[in-house]
Scaffold this active site. Structure first.
Site, short mmCIF file in Angstrom:
data_model
loop_
_atom_site.label_atom_id
_atom_site.label_comp_id
_atom_site.label_asym_id
_atom_site.label_seq_id
_atom_site.Cartn_x
_atom_site.Cartn_y
_atom_site.Cartn_z
N SER A 133 95.18 80.08 159.18
CA SER A 133 94.24 81.17 159.39
C SER A 133 93.18 80.75 160.39
O SER A 133 92.90 79.54 160.54
CB SER A 133 93.56 81.52 158.06
OG SER A 133 92.47 82.38 158.25
N TYR A 146 89.37 78.28 150.36
CA TYR A 146 90.34 78.91 151.27
C TYR A 146 90.23 78.28 152.65
O TYR A 146 91.23 77.91 153.26
CB TYR A 146 90.07 80.42 151.34
CG TYR A 146 91.01 81.18 152.24
CD1 TYR A 146 92.22 81.65 151.75
CD2 TYR A 146 90.70 81.42 153.58
CE1 TYR A 146 93.10 82.35 152.57
CE2 TYR A 146 91.57 82.11 154.41
CZ TYR A 146 92.76 82.57 153.90
OH TYR A 146 93.63 83.26 154.72
#
Length: 166
Positions: A133, A146
């Site tokens: 990401s 995350y």
């Protein structure tokens, strides 16, 4: 005959990857913690789609599920996409919550990557994709685990590209 293994295919990017591959004529084995969430794909793509129950919360069981599927299908592509977010301030959340997210999204994804890469290198064929990401480069507030997991996956991807070049 082309085959792919896609984790986290019940929603989001995993679902989009699965649908794209199916549209290209690839036989796709997709994972979800609850395979009933894949029922519509199973019905729509009979013979070209295989659901697999896989929960990255149990790394050993996830690896066994992958290896059983691999033995049956001999994957050309393994796409590790499964993940989730915990949205809260780091210091205000129990550390076990953050540890669990890192275990699921980084450690157990690396475990599946390890299993897949060993098979692919042994037969000198295949592609491994770990979905990271932009959060690895541009961390978002209230998502520290995350962000860390995705940064770790990016580092793993870079390492594997160097190790397997050529």
């Amino acid at each position: 005959y082309r085959t792919a293994f896609v984790t986290g295919a019940s929603t989001g990017l995993g679902r989009a990857f699965a649908e794209m591959l199916l549209a290209e004529g690839v036989h796709v084995w997709c994972t979800s913690r609850d395979i009933t969430r894949l029922a519509d794909l199973t019905q729509a793509h009979a013979g070209a789609f295989t659901p697999v129950a896989l929960d990255l919360g149990d790394g050993a069981a996830a690896e066994r599920a992958f290896l059983a599927a691999e033995a049956a299908a001999r994957f050309d592509l393994v796409l590790n996409n499964a993940g989730y977010g915990v949205f809260w301030q780091f210091a205000e959340t129990e550390f076990a919550t953050w540890r669990e997210q890192l275990e699921v999204m980084l450690v157990n994804t690396a475990r599946l990557s390890h299993a897949a890469l060993r098979v692919m290198l042994a037969r000198r064929h295949g592609a491994l994709v770990n979905i990271s990401s932009l959060a690895a480069e541009f961390p978002l507030p209230f998502q520290s685990a995350y962000n860390m997991a995705k940064a770790g996956l990016s580092a793993l991807n870079e390492s594997l590209m160097l190790e397997t070049a050529g």
